[in-house]
Design an enzyme around this catalytic site. Structure first.
Site, PDB file in Angstrom:
ATOM      1  N   ASP A  12     -80.420  44.121   8.844  1.00  0.00           N
ATOM      2  CA  ASP A  12     -81.014  44.303   7.510  1.00  0.00           C
ATOM      3  C   ASP A  12     -81.146  45.777   7.122  1.00  0.00           C
ATOM      4  O   ASP A  12     -82.010  46.136   6.324  1.00  0.00           O
ATOM      5  CB  ASP A  12     -82.401  43.638   7.421  1.00  0.00           C
ATOM      6  CG  ASP A  12     -82.403  42.206   7.914  1.00  0.00           C
ATOM      7  OD1 ASP A  12     -81.468  41.476   7.533  1.00  0.00           O
ATOM      8  OD2 ASP A  12     -83.316  41.829   8.667  1.00  0.00           O
ATOM      9  N   LYS A  15     -76.206  47.619   5.589  1.00  0.00           N
ATOM     10  CA  LYS A  15     -74.825  47.939   5.968  1.00  0.00           C
ATOM     11  C   LYS A  15     -73.836  47.566   4.874  1.00  0.00           C
ATOM     12  O   LYS A  15     -72.846  48.261   4.652  1.00  0.00           O
ATOM     13  CB  LYS A  15     -74.466  47.206   7.266  1.00  0.00           C
ATOM     14  CG  LYS A  15     -75.274  47.629   8.471  1.00  0.00           C
ATOM     15  CD  LYS A  15     -74.876  46.862   9.721  1.00  0.00           C
ATOM     16  CE  LYS A  15     -75.219  45.402   9.657  1.00  0.00           C
ATOM     17  NZ  LYS A  15     -76.669  45.132   9.565  1.00  0.00           N
ATOM     18  N   GLY A  39     -76.523  38.257   6.841  1.00  0.00           N
ATOM     19  CA  GLY A  39     -76.488  38.380   5.384  1.00  0.00           C
ATOM     20  C   GLY A  39     -76.217  39.794   4.929  1.00  0.00           C
ATOM     21  O   GLY A  39     -76.801  40.752   5.437  1.00  0.00           O
ATOM     22  N   HIS A  40     -75.302  39.965   3.995  1.00  0.00           N
ATOM     23  CA  HIS A  40     -75.041  41.251   3.361  1.00  0.00           C
ATOM     24  C   HIS A  40     -75.233  41.083   1.860  1.00  0.00           C
ATOM     25  O   HIS A  40     -74.683  40.169   1.261  1.00  0.00           O
ATOM     26  CB  HIS A  40     -73.600  41.727   3.616  1.00  0.00           C
ATOM     27  CG  HIS A  40     -73.308  42.048   5.050  1.00  0.00           C
ATOM     28  ND1 HIS A  40     -74.115  42.859   5.811  1.00  0.00           N
ATOM     29  CD2 HIS A  40     -72.306  41.662   5.870  1.00  0.00           C
ATOM     30  CE1 HIS A  40     -73.603  42.965   7.029  1.00  0.00           C
ATOM     31  NE2 HIS A  40     -72.507  42.245   7.090  1.00  0.00           N
ATOM     32  N   GLN A 235     -75.693  42.195  12.003  1.00  0.00           N
ATOM     33  CA  GLN A 235     -76.973  42.406  12.699  1.00  0.00           C
ATOM     34  C   GLN A 235     -77.154  43.882  13.098  1.00  0.00           C
ATOM     35  O   GLN A 235     -76.616  44.766  12.444  1.00  0.00           O
ATOM     36  CB  GLN A 235     -77.097  41.465  13.900  1.00  0.00           C
ATOM     37  CG  GLN A 235     -77.254  40.004  13.531  1.00  0.00           C
ATOM     38  CD  GLN A 235     -75.965  39.232  13.577  1.00  0.00           C
ATOM     39  OE1 GLN A 235     -75.036  39.542  14.299  1.00  0.00           O
ATOM     40  NE2 GLN A 235     -75.879  38.196  12.781  1.00  0.00           N
TER      41      GLN A 235
END
Length: 451
Positions: A12, A15, A39-40, A235
């Site tokens: 988080d 990135k 998640g991005h 991650q």
């Protein structure tokens, strides 16, 4: 030229924004580990794209690849691709034939195992996303996994399923004592015929759209042709299965060394490039595990955590869960910089810290009278560490768009002091500073593709 993007903390870190920005200079963006638990969020021109599997560079029109180190839920993959197409984009996404497939029974087992671990005498729940990531990696290591290539041959797929599904059914019924026929969804997850029909059709779509590749060979040829390659880790360092706070970790290696293993491009090619660690200006975490600098003490700390959480949008991209909040932890960053060999860092969410009454940074730990400057090797020792803080000057809110346009010197002096303090402490130069969620709200000091 290769560039590897690594999360420096617990995931988080933002990135996706940097992959999206520098992905415009790349020809290929490769996810080298993880699955749809990562998640991005990418923001372009005020438009938000939430991706959990498709490489972030897809928004920029680059070729995206899910490497052999990934575990792939084809349903998620197709849903995200179809959504991007509906929004006017034309994503070019390829999948390594050696990547492993997340099957419905993996997701069922993920939930069951977390429930069992949460029992008083059964161990510690990790706080997984429930997406079946861990069980899929378990099958990979146990040499009973189903790979993308297997979906392309219906006969091979059936053979694989007939071998593994009875084992999974026995695990649920005989070890966990559950009735699989109590619920249609759960029963279908362990039905060979239903699984074969569904995933053979998925194999047909993958073949029809020409989405599968021999990842190592494909990347080698692209590199030989002079293409720029960006590796995207999911991650963060401290949930790396080897280098994180085990057992509160993911099931793969987000650190830079996995870029080679998870893609098939040799270590000399990856190691010859840039490795940029992405840092959030404070700390956040979804899931269980130690967080020495967590703001969870008195009412004032909890109110401060709530304020940072709201300003920073600190809710899981995949799960929507509120993230735990803490001060920046330099021992964690020192560990991350060593493990991945950072050539530079990008610090995000600097704008979120604007307007605070107090600003602290953890510079080390105290443990049983001993001073530590890095993270202990065991979770037990880490959770007993007391953070040692240094208090720095705060800064007032600023116009993110104006700072992004005018450059680094337009940041408040105290913000620049904060950034330079962090860079000095981890002996790594700052390549970029995120002052807002949009791609254009990033102050770039160094473009790694131009180094």
């Amino acid at each position: 030229m290769t560039l590897t993007i690594v999360g420096s903390q617990l995931g988080d870190e933002g990135k996706g924004a940097l992959v999206d920005r520098w992905g415009g200079d790349a020809d290929v963006v490769v996810r080298y580990q993880g699955g749809d638990n990562a998640g991005h969020t990418v923001v372009e021109g005020g438009v938000e794209y939430k991706l959990s599997l498709v490489p972030s560079g897809a928004v920029r029109g680059t070729t995206g690849i899910l490497g052999n180190g990934c575990v792939v839920n084809p349903k998620t993959l197709f849903t995200e691709i179809d959504d991007l197409r509906e929004r006017g984009l034309d994503p070019d996404v390829r999948v390594a034939r050696r990547a492993h497939v997340i099957l419905p029974y993996h997701r069922v087992l993920d939930g069951i195992e977390e429930e069992v671990k949460a029992d008083d005498d059964a161990g510690d729940a990790v706080g997984t996303t429930g997406r079946g990531i861990g069980p899929t990696y378990e099958d990979k290591a146990g040499r009973r996994g189903v790979r993308i290539a297997d979906l392309l041959d219906p006969d091979v797929l059936r053979e694989k399923l007939e071998y593994v599904v009875p084992q999974k059914r026995a695990l649920v019924e005989d070890v966990y004592g559950l009735d699989l026929d109590d619920g249609e969804d759960r029963a279908e997850a362990f039905d060979v015929d239903a699984l074969h029909e569904e995933f053979a059709a998925i194999g047909e779509r993958l073949a029809d759209e020409g989405m599968t590749v021999n990842c190592s060979d494909y990347l080698h040829r692209r590199r030989e042709a002079g293409d720029e390659i960006l590796f995207e880790g999911a991650q963060g360092t401290h949930i790396d299965i080897d280098h994180g706070n085990y057992p509160f970790v993911t099931s793969s290696n987000p650190t830079a060394g996995a870029a080679s293993v998870g893609s098939g491009l040799g270590v000399t090619a990856v190691g010859d490039g840039e490795v940029v660690g992405i840092v959030k200006a404070y700390l956040s975490r979804v899931g269980e595990g130690p967080l020495p600098t967590e703001l969870d003490g008195d009412a004032d700390e909890e109110a401060l955590a709530d304020d940072i959480r709201e300003k920073g949008g600190e809710f899981g991209t995949v799960t929507g869960r509120p993230r735990r909040i803490g001060w920046l932890d330099l021992p964690m960053l020192r560990h991350a910089a060593r493990v991945s060999g950072f050539t530079g860092v990008a610090v995000n969410h600097v704008d979120v810290l604007a307007g605070l009454d107090e600003l602290k940074v953890c510079t080390g730990y105290e443990l049983n009278g001993e001073e530590l400057d890095t993270v202990p090797t065991t979770t037990d020792r880490w959770e007993r560490c007391d953070p040692v803080y240094e208090t720095l000057d705060t800064w007032e809110p600023f116009d993110s768009a104006a700072v992004a346009e005018d450059g680094y010197d337009a940041l408040p002096e105290a913000a620049r002091d904060y950034l330079e303090f962090v860079a000095d402490e981890i002996d790594t130069p700052i390549y970029a500073v995120g002052v807002g969620p949009d791609r254009e709200e990033t102050v770039e000091l160094t473009n790694p593709f131009e180094e």
